[in-house]
Scaffold this motif. Structure first.
Motif, short mmCIF file in Angstrom:
data_model
loop_
_atom_site.label_atom_id
_atom_site.label_comp_id
_atom_site.label_asym_id
_atom_site.label_seq_id
_atom_site.Cartn_x
_atom_site.Cartn_y
_atom_site.Cartn_z
N PHE A 60 54.90 49.18 46.37
CA PHE A 60 55.03 47.87 45.72
C PHE A 60 53.94 47.76 44.65
N VAL A 61 54.37 47.66 43.40
CA VAL A 61 53.41 47.54 42.30
C VAL A 61 52.89 46.11 42.22
N CYS A 62 51.56 45.98 42.20
CA CYS A 62 50.95 44.64 42.15
C CYS A 62 49.54 44.74 41.61
N ASP A 63 49.22 43.93 40.62
CA ASP A 63 47.86 43.77 40.14
C ASP A 63 47.28 42.56 40.87
N VAL A 64 46.33 42.78 41.77
CA VAL A 64 45.83 41.69 42.60
C VAL A 64 45.02 40.67 41.82
N MET A 65 44.75 40.95 40.55
CA MET A 65 44.06 39.96 39.72
C MET A 65 45.02 38.93 39.11
N SER A 103 27.96 42.74 32.18
CA SER A 103 28.60 41.73 31.34
C SER A 103 29.28 40.65 32.18
N ASP A 104 29.45 39.49 31.56
CA ASP A 104 30.20 38.42 32.22
C ASP A 104 31.61 38.90 32.56
N GLU A 105 32.21 39.66 31.64
CA GLU A 105 33.57 40.15 31.85
C GLU A 105 33.65 41.06 33.07
N ALA A 106 32.69 41.97 33.19
CA ALA A 106 32.68 42.88 34.33
C ALA A 106 32.49 42.11 35.64
N PHE A 107 31.58 41.14 35.62
CA PHE A 107 31.34 40.35 36.82
C PHE A 107 32.60 39.57 37.22
N MET A 108 33.27 38.97 36.24
CA MET A 108 34.47 38.19 36.55
C MET A 108 35.62 39.08 37.01
N GLN A 109 35.69 40.31 36.53
CA GLN A 109 36.69 41.24 37.06
C GLN A 109 36.41 41.53 38.53
N GLY A 110 35.12 41.63 38.88
CA GLY A 110 34.76 41.80 40.28
C GLY A 110 35.17 40.61 41.11
N ILE A 111 34.97 39.41 40.59
CA ILE A 111 35.38 38.19 41.28
C ILE A 111 36.89 38.12 41.41
N ASP A 112 37.59 38.36 40.31
CA ASP A 112 39.06 38.23 40.30
C ASP A 112 39.72 39.24 41.24
N SER A 113 39.21 40.48 41.26
CA SER A 113 39.81 41.52 42.08
C SER A 113 39.30 41.49 43.51
N GLY A 114 38.16 40.82 43.73
CA GLY A 114 37.55 40.79 45.04
C GLY A 114 37.81 39.50 45.80
#
Length: 251
Positions: A60-65, A103-114
């Motif tokens: 099942f393809v899914c982007d958890v973000m 970066s803020d972007e990297a941190f928010m990717q961690g939040i969104d995916s985590g």
């Protein structure tokens, strides 16, 4: 004692590494596995190996973000298998770097995916887990490193997941849902990349593991998950289990 045979498990990030190892271990116990991730070819490889071993798995393809993809994925899994009993939130984008550099972007990717993805996935699966469900979320010993330099953003993301795990265990225990977290070390592609990028740091790190080795994705991590979601761990919830060969001291 009840077994987990014929139960249905949804595992994120199951196209490789730890998620793949968990998929193999659960399938070996007769669990029907929903192999979830972003890259179809990797998911299909995991499914093919499970089927070769005699197990049952679907990709099942899914982007958890993306919330809409999470909701659709859970609906598709239930439509395909008729139920959902086990959730393993393994997928994670890892934001590494010192506080003045990450970066803020990297941190928010961690939040969104985590933590955000973990919360959304738990909410989406909740109605189906009621009665006898089990959730395993992923923490990290980065939160208790002797030197947290360069790991603060990642540790913050993972500690948020631990907080959500504890809250879900407390709120959903009456619904028959157990929720635990694990903090593993395993030779996944991510670990291999870290070793290649920071060989001296990795060598020093491995020397601090009392058992003297990095865990195997299937045998060491996957088999532990089999225990956590099974009846033998039926009185365990709200805990963080370190699967790290004794390396971290959580206190």
């Amino acid at each position: 004692m009840k077994t987990i045979k014929d139960k249905v498990a949804l595992i994120t990030g199951a196209g490789q590494g730890v998620g793949q190892g968990i998929a193999y271990a659960l399938a070996a116990q007769g669990v029907k596995v929903a192999v979830v991730g972003r890259t179809l070819s990797k998911l299909e490889d995991t499914c093919a190996e499970i089927r070769r071993r005699g197990g049952i798995a679907e990709a099942f393809v899914c982007d958890v973000m993306i919330k809409e993809q999470i909701d659709r994925c859970v609906e598709q899994v239930v439509a395909r298998f008729g139920s959902l009993n086990i959730l393993v939130n393994n997928a994670q984008v890892v934001p590494l770097g010192r506080l003045l550099e990450v970066s803020d972007e990297a941190f928010m990717q961690g939040i969104d995916s985590g933590p955000l993805a973990t919360l959304r996935m738990m909410r989406a699966c909740y109605p189906y887990l009621k009665g006898d469900g089990a959730v395993v979320n992923f923490a990290s010993s980065a939160a208790v490193r002797w030197d947290a330099s360069g790991y603060g953003a990642y540790a913050a993301v993972k500690e948020a997941i631990r907080a959500l795990t504890r809250a879900a265990a407390c709120e959903w225990g009456a619904d028959g849902i157990r929720v635990n977290a694990v903090a593993p070390h395993a030779m996944s592609p991510g670990m291999e990349g870290w070793v290649a990028a920071r060989p001296e740091e990795a060598a020093a790190f491995f020397k601090t593991i009392p058992l003297g080795r990095v865990g195997d994705c299937e045998q060491d991590i996957g088999r532990a998950i089999v225990f956590l979601v099974g009846a033998d761990a039926g009185y365990l919830t709200g805990a963080t289990i370190p699967l790290d060969g004794g390396q971290a001291y959580w206190g």
